[in-house]
Design an enzyme around this catalytic site. Structure first.
Site, PDB file in Angstrom:
ATOM      1  N   CYS A  11     -21.373 -95.574  -0.754  1.00 52.47           N
ATOM      2  CA  CYS A  11     -20.839 -96.758  -0.091  1.00 52.47           C
ATOM      3  C   CYS A  11     -19.574 -97.249  -0.785  1.00 52.47           C
ATOM      4  O   CYS A  11     -19.340 -96.944  -1.950  1.00 52.47           O
ATOM      5  CB  CYS A  11     -21.859 -97.883  -0.160  1.00 52.47           C
ATOM      6  SG  CYS A  11     -23.518 -97.411   0.263  1.00 52.47           S
ATOM      7  N   ARG A  23     -15.417 -91.421   0.801  1.00 52.74           N
ATOM      8  CA  ARG A  23     -16.709 -91.468   0.103  1.00 52.74           C
ATOM      9  C   ARG A  23     -17.876 -91.159   1.038  1.00 52.74           C
ATOM     10  O   ARG A  23     -18.992 -90.962   0.587  1.00 52.74           O
ATOM     11  CB  ARG A  23     -16.917 -92.866  -0.499  1.00 52.74           C
ATOM     12  CG  ARG A  23     -15.914 -93.202  -1.587  1.00 52.74           C
ATOM     13  CD  ARG A  23     -15.900 -94.696  -1.871  1.00 52.74           C
ATOM     14  NE  ARG A  23     -17.065 -95.137  -2.588  1.00 52.74           N
ATOM     15  CZ  ARG A  23     -17.078 -95.459  -3.870  1.00 52.74           C
ATOM     16  NH1 ARG A  23     -15.979 -95.378  -4.585  1.00 52.74           N
ATOM     17  NH2 ARG A  23     -18.175 -95.883  -4.455  1.00 52.74           N
ATOM     18  N   TRP A  76     -23.382 -96.017   3.270  1.00 47.17           N
ATOM     19  CA  TRP A  76     -24.002 -94.699   3.431  1.00 47.17           C
ATOM     20  C   TRP A  76     -25.477 -94.930   3.209  1.00 47.17           C
ATOM     21  O   TRP A  76     -25.909 -95.222   2.097  1.00 47.17           O
ATOM     22  CB  TRP A  76     -23.402 -93.718   2.421  1.00 47.17           C
ATOM     23  CG  TRP A  76     -23.700 -92.322   2.802  1.00 47.17           C
ATOM     24  CD1 TRP A  76     -23.053 -91.587   3.753  1.00 47.17           C
ATOM     25  CD2 TRP A  76     -24.727 -91.495   2.284  1.00 47.17           C
ATOM     26  NE1 TRP A  76     -23.631 -90.350   3.843  1.00 47.17           N
ATOM     27  CE2 TRP A  76     -24.655 -90.253   2.955  1.00 47.17           C
ATOM     28  CE3 TRP A  76     -25.710 -91.652   1.319  1.00 47.17           C
ATOM     29  CZ2 TRP A  76     -25.502 -89.203   2.704  1.00 47.17           C
ATOM     30  CZ3 TRP A  76     -26.568 -90.604   1.057  1.00 47.17           C
ATOM     31  CH2 TRP A  76     -26.460 -89.387   1.746  1.00 47.17           C
ATOM     32  N   ASN A 100     -23.516-101.689  -3.434  1.00 48.86           N
ATOM     33  CA  ASN A 100     -23.634-100.242  -3.667  1.00 48.86           C
ATOM     34  C   ASN A 100     -24.737-100.051  -4.690  1.00 48.86           C
ATOM     35  O   ASN A 100     -24.793-100.786  -5.669  1.00 48.86           O
ATOM     36  CB  ASN A 100     -22.362 -99.667  -4.297  1.00 48.86           C
ATOM     37  CG  ASN A 100     -21.212 -99.626  -3.330  1.00 48.86           C
ATOM     38  OD1 ASN A 100     -21.364 -99.977  -2.164  1.00 48.86           O
ATOM     39  ND2 ASN A 100     -20.060 -99.213  -3.819  1.00 48.86           N
ATOM     40  N   GLY A 101     -25.577 -99.021  -4.502  1.00 50.10           N
ATOM     41  CA  GLY A 101     -26.631 -98.742  -5.482  1.00 50.10           C
ATOM     42  C   GLY A 101     -28.011 -98.904  -4.858  1.00 50.10           C
ATOM     43  O   GLY A 101     -28.140 -98.955  -3.631  1.00 50.10           O
ATOM     44  N   GLU A 147     -29.096 -68.599  -5.811  1.00 52.08           N
ATOM     45  CA  GLU A 147     -28.153 -69.692  -5.598  1.00 52.08           C
ATOM     46  C   GLU A 147     -26.819 -69.413  -6.307  1.00 52.08           C
ATOM     47  O   GLU A 147     -25.745 -69.645  -5.749  1.00 52.08           O
ATOM     48  CB  GLU A 147     -28.781 -71.011  -6.084  1.00 52.08           C
ATOM     49  CG  GLU A 147     -27.901 -72.244  -5.976  1.00 52.08           C
ATOM     50  CD  GLU A 147     -27.454 -72.574  -4.556  1.00 52.08           C
ATOM     51  OE1 GLU A 147     -27.911 -71.935  -3.598  1.00 52.08           O
ATOM     52  OE2 GLU A 147     -26.597 -73.457  -4.413  1.00 52.08           O
ATOM     53  N   LYS A 202     -23.276 -69.235  -4.374  1.00 49.51           N
ATOM     54  CA  LYS A 202     -22.151 -70.103  -4.747  1.00 49.51           C
ATOM     55  C   LYS A 202     -20.898 -69.268  -4.942  1.00 49.51           C
ATOM     56  O   LYS A 202     -19.828 -69.591  -4.461  1.00 49.51           O
ATOM     57  CB  LYS A 202     -22.435 -70.878  -6.047  1.00 49.51           C
ATOM     58  CG  LYS A 202     -23.346 -72.048  -5.965  1.00 49.51           C
ATOM     59  CD  LYS A 202     -22.748 -73.307  -5.395  1.00 49.51           C
ATOM     60  CE  LYS A 202     -22.920 -73.420  -3.919  1.00 49.51           C
ATOM     61  NZ  LYS A 202     -24.196 -73.703  -3.337  1.00 49.51           N
ATOM     62  N   GLU A 209     -19.619 -67.547  -1.524  1.00 52.21           N
ATOM     63  CA  GLU A 209     -19.134 -68.398  -0.443  1.00 52.21           C
ATOM     64  C   GLU A 209     -17.791 -69.046  -0.751  1.00 52.21           C
ATOM     65  O   GLU A 209     -17.007 -69.285   0.156  1.00 52.21           O
ATOM     66  CB  GLU A 209     -20.177 -69.444  -0.029  1.00 52.21           C
ATOM     67  CG  GLU A 209     -20.469 -70.515  -1.054  1.00 52.21           C
ATOM     68  CD  GLU A 209     -21.528 -71.507  -0.598  1.00 52.21           C
ATOM     69  OE1 GLU A 209     -21.688 -71.709   0.606  1.00 52.21           O
ATOM     70  OE2 GLU A 209     -22.190 -72.082  -1.476  1.00 52.21           O
ATOM     71  N   HIS A 244     -35.040 -49.872  -8.465  1.00 55.70           N
ATOM     72  CA  HIS A 244     -35.630 -49.199  -7.296  1.00 55.70           C
ATOM     73  C   HIS A 244     -34.568 -48.893  -6.240  1.00 55.70           C
ATOM     74  O   HIS A 244     -34.905 -48.691  -5.075  1.00 55.70           O
ATOM     75  CB  HIS A 244     -36.763 -50.057  -6.721  1.00 55.70           C
ATOM     76  CG  HIS A 244     -37.903 -50.196  -7.685  1.00 55.70           C
ATOM     77  ND1 HIS A 244     -38.784 -49.170  -7.960  1.00 55.70           N
ATOM     78  CD2 HIS A 244     -38.264 -51.222  -8.518  1.00 55.70           C
ATOM     79  CE1 HIS A 244     -39.663 -49.567  -8.874  1.00 55.70           C
ATOM     80  NE2 HIS A 244     -39.351 -50.808  -9.232  1.00 55.70           N
ATOM     81  N   LYS A 291     -19.972 -77.641   6.988  1.00 54.03           N
ATOM     82  CA  LYS A 291     -20.896 -78.425   6.153  1.00 54.03           C
ATOM     83  C   LYS A 291     -22.228 -78.630   6.854  1.00 54.03           C
ATOM     84  O   LYS A 291     -23.269 -78.630   6.229  1.00 54.03           O
ATOM     85  CB  LYS A 291     -20.247 -79.772   5.812  1.00 54.03           C
ATOM     86  CG  LYS A 291     -21.051 -80.630   4.855  1.00 54.03           C
ATOM     87  CD  LYS A 291     -21.054 -80.044   3.454  1.00 54.03           C
ATOM     88  CE  LYS A 291     -22.000 -80.733   2.517  1.00 54.03           C
ATOM     89  NZ  LYS A 291     -22.411 -79.871   1.409  1.00 54.03           N
TER      90      LYS A 291
HETATM   91  C1  F6R Z   1     -24.396 -73.413   0.578  1.00 58.52           C
HETATM   92  C2  F6R Z   1     -24.786 -74.405   1.559  1.00 58.52           C
HETATM   93  C3  F6R Z   1     -25.571 -73.957   2.729  1.00 58.52           C
HETATM   94  C4  F6R Z   1     -26.607 -75.019   3.130  1.00 58.52           C
HETATM   95  C5  F6R Z   1     -27.298 -74.615   4.440  1.00 58.52           C
HETATM   96  C6  F6R Z   1     -28.349 -75.618   4.843  1.00 58.52           C
HETATM   97  O1  F6R Z   1     -23.644 -73.960  -0.455  1.00 58.52           O
HETATM   98  O2  F6R Z   1     -24.452 -75.559   1.440  1.00 58.52           O
HETATM   99  O3  F6R Z   1     -26.196 -72.732   2.507  1.00 58.52           O
HETATM  100  O4  F6R Z   1     -27.536 -75.132   2.097  1.00 58.52           O
HETATM  101  O5  F6R Z   1     -26.347 -74.508   5.465  1.00 58.52           O
HETATM  102  O6  F6R Z   1     -27.778 -76.864   5.063  1.00 58.52           O
HETATM  103  P1  F6R Z   1     -28.654 -78.169   5.026  1.00 58.52           P
HETATM  104  O7  F6R Z   1     -29.141 -78.332   3.622  1.00 58.52           O
HETATM  105  O8  F6R Z   1     -27.719 -79.262   5.439  1.00 58.52           O
HETATM  106  O9  F6R Z   1     -29.793 -77.969   5.978  1.00 58.52           O
END
Ligand code: F6R
Length: 611
Positions: free
Chosen positions: A2, A27, A75, A101-102, A483, A487, A490, A506, A606
């Protein structure tokens, strides 16, 4: 998170406040509002959605003019995004308007106390208790009333307050959430960060915890909790506005990586009371009988959230001895899933809007399962269609590659597993208490890992032109490898794969040749020796090995690998939270050195709202 801005001076506050809110848009927010003192009364306008919705509304309220006002972009954390829950929040009498905020951690008990006194609440927010308490405590002495509030509330807050009976002053205070006072000529400001006011003044005063600022157009007085006036330094800031939006970081991703200790505090702290894990604020309604009836846990998620699920399988099975299946949500619907009324489905999602996860949840519900979701975005589709929701409270995540959401999802898993184990008497009290202690120590341990930022940056220089990378690990280290590998690929577009360390031989080991980078994770003491054998296997085929382990194994680590990263020790269960951080930093710096578009990698979105 927020955003807050407040103004007192000679100009019309309303356009100035909207301008300030626009600067805070980065933000992330889901509603916004302003309260302006017209000279006679406090007038409020709020709107769900983006700022243009608020601006449109304001055009129909010409009387919203005055020289004093506060404004907020919200938010949602407590209470869904709605006009009623957006700030400023008014007290029952309308005398006080508050932006916050908080998180007020003890708001439930305060609210219960106030409800008994006949106070009516209009929102679902934690913030409203502050407005109502001010109403009760205020007898003409604003400083005393504010200090009584400080003594009553727990948690984190940055608060901006106006009082209908005090048309010439703005009140500001904070604890564990930033707030500054902007010093102008004939006008002054408050703001959650300087971005909101830097176009108007670059002279600021940073408030410290539990200090109270009483801000008038031509004076600023700051008091400590003992009502003693204190003198504060005025700092001149000299940075450009774009940098300010990322708090001086070059990308949102690195900002969000660095925010992880704070995000973890927000996820964990409000849920630990007197040494016990509680889900009181989540309205958690799984009774002991419900928990006893669960004979299977089914985790549904995509991408990084699925990787959290992979860690969770080890943790739930070890702690609860309940069988766990982890399914990629996009596959779940097409596999004739075996779930029923005795299955607890745990859905994990940052955005709460991922179409595949949503569809899988609906399928599971149709089969009679109970759905508990772990979500970051309040009021999102997944949260709304679940039987129970635990919010991660990580704050908005802007970089496409998730970091702080992943970390806070892990924390919810640790808490949930131990909470269930304790309720079902499947954990002894000493072990349970030691896990709670570990949870409380986690943010500072993550902080410690982040201090290695520069050495990981230096390491990345050796590898940014790699073509293929393999990540290996066993048990939860394997899940974290998944993971780390995602990272890297991607955001840097380097091909990478994660394998259980014992599985490489294997087949995939045929891809290892001289100089191939293998990132080996060995954070679990019991499996360290087995990992050393796997490292030797790839070394014998020419691999360059980067080993991530704990300090305890330094001597052996250095003898078998080419490069090492050391992380502190915490209980094995929580090691994934420490192991993932260097991998996030490693991916970030590799992508940085390659000049990639880190916050918006190609082909990715996203929030993935298509199946
Ligand atoms: C990778 C990433 C994606 C999300 C996936 C699920 O860095 O961000 O693999 O984890 O698209 O997204 P959410 O968590 O929003 O369901």
């Amino acid at each position: 998170m927020c955003g807050i801005i407040g103004y007192i001076g000679y100009d019309n506050a309303t356009p100035l406040l909207i301008e300030g809110l626009k600067k805070l848009e980065y933000r992330g927010y889901d509603s916004a509002g302003v309260a302006v003192h017209t000279g006679n009364s406090l007038e409020v306008a709020k709107a769900k959605g983006k700022l243009y919705a608020l601006s449109e509304k304001l055009q129909k309220i010409p009387q919203l003019v005055g020289n004093l006002g506060i404004a907020h972009t919200r938010w949602a954390t407590h209470g869904e995004p709605s006009e009623q829950n957006s700030h400023p929040i008014l007290s029952m009498s309308g005398r006080f308007a508050v932006v916050h905020n908080g998180i007020i951690e003890n708001y439930i008990s305060i609210k219960e106390e106030l409800l008994k006194k006949g106070i009516k609440f209009l929102s679902d927010t934690d913030t409203e208790v502050v407005a109502q308490l001010l109403d009760i405590y205020y007898d003409g002495d604003i400083l005393s009333a504010v200090i009584k509030v400080i003594n009553k509330i727990e948690g984190s807050y940055a608060l901006g307050i106006t009082c209908a009976e005090r048309p010439d002053e703005l009140i500001a205070l904070k604890k564990a959430s930033p707030l500054i006072v902007g010093v102008g000529e004939g006008e002054n400001f408050i703001a959650s960060d300087a971005t909101a006011i830097v176009h108007r003044t670059k002279d600021i005063i940073r408030l410290e915890d539990e200090e109270v600022a009483i801000v008038k157009a031509d004076s600023i007085k700051i008091y400590n909790k003992n009502k003693k006036e204190i003198s504060k330094e005025i700092v001149h800031i000299d940075w450009d506005v774009a940098a300010a939006e990322k708090s001086g970081h070059e990308h949102f991703m690195i900002k969000e990586i660095m925010e992880q200790p704070k995000a973890i505090v927000n996820t964990i702290r409000p849920r630990i009371k007197d040494g016990k894990i509680v889900f009181e604020q989540d309205g958690f309604n799984l009774s002991l009988d419900d928990l006893k009836n669960i004979n299977k846990i089914c985790i549904l998620a995509c991408g990084s959230a699925y990787h959290v699920g992979c860690v969770a399988k080890y943790i739930f099975e070890k702690t609860l001895r309940t069988p766990v299946e982890v399914e990629v949500a996009s596959e779940f619907r097409y596999m004739k899933p075996i779930v029923d009324g005795n299955t607890l489905v745990v859905a994990i999602s940052q955005s709460g809007e991922t179409a595949d996860t949503l569809a899988a949840i609906k399928e599971a519900k149709d089969l009679g399962a109970r759905v508990l979701s772990i979500v970051n975005v309040v009021g999102s589709s997944i949260a709304t269609c679940s039987d129970n929701v635990i919010y991660t409270w990580a704050g908005p995540e802007i970089a496409v590659a998730t970091t702080k959401a992943y970390s806070t999802q892990l924390c919810v898993i640790y808490m949930l597993a131990n909470y269930m184990a304790e309720k079902l008497s499947r954990i002894n009290s000493d072990l349970y208490s030691s896990y709670v202690d570990n949870l409380l120590n986690l943010p500072s341990k993550v902080e410690e890992v982040l201090k290695n930022q520069e050495s990981i940056k230096a390491l990345a220089k050796n590898f940014y032109d790699c073509k293929n990378v393999f990540f290996i690990g066993r048990n939860t280290d394997y899940s974290v490898s998944l993971e780390g590998s995602l990272k890297l690929k991607e955001i840097s577009y380097i091909h990478s794969e994660a394998y259980p360390a014992g599985e490489l031989k294997h087949g995939t080991i045929s891809l290892i040749e001289k100089g191939t980078l293998v990132v080996a994770l060995a954070t679990n003491d019991a499996l360290f020796d087995k990992m050393i054998s796997n490292i030797k296997e790839v070394k014998a085929r020419g691999a360059t090995v980067l080993l991530l382990t704990t300090e305890k194994h330094r001597a052996e680590a250095e003898s078998v690998s080419d490069y090492c990263i050391y992380i502190p020790k915490i209980s094995d269960m929580m090691m994934p939270s420490l192991a993932v951080v260097p991998l996030q930093l490693f991916a970030y710096y590799i992508a940085y050195l390659k000049g990639c578009d880190i916050d918006k990698p190609r082909n990715l979105a996203k929030s993935v709202t298509v199946e």
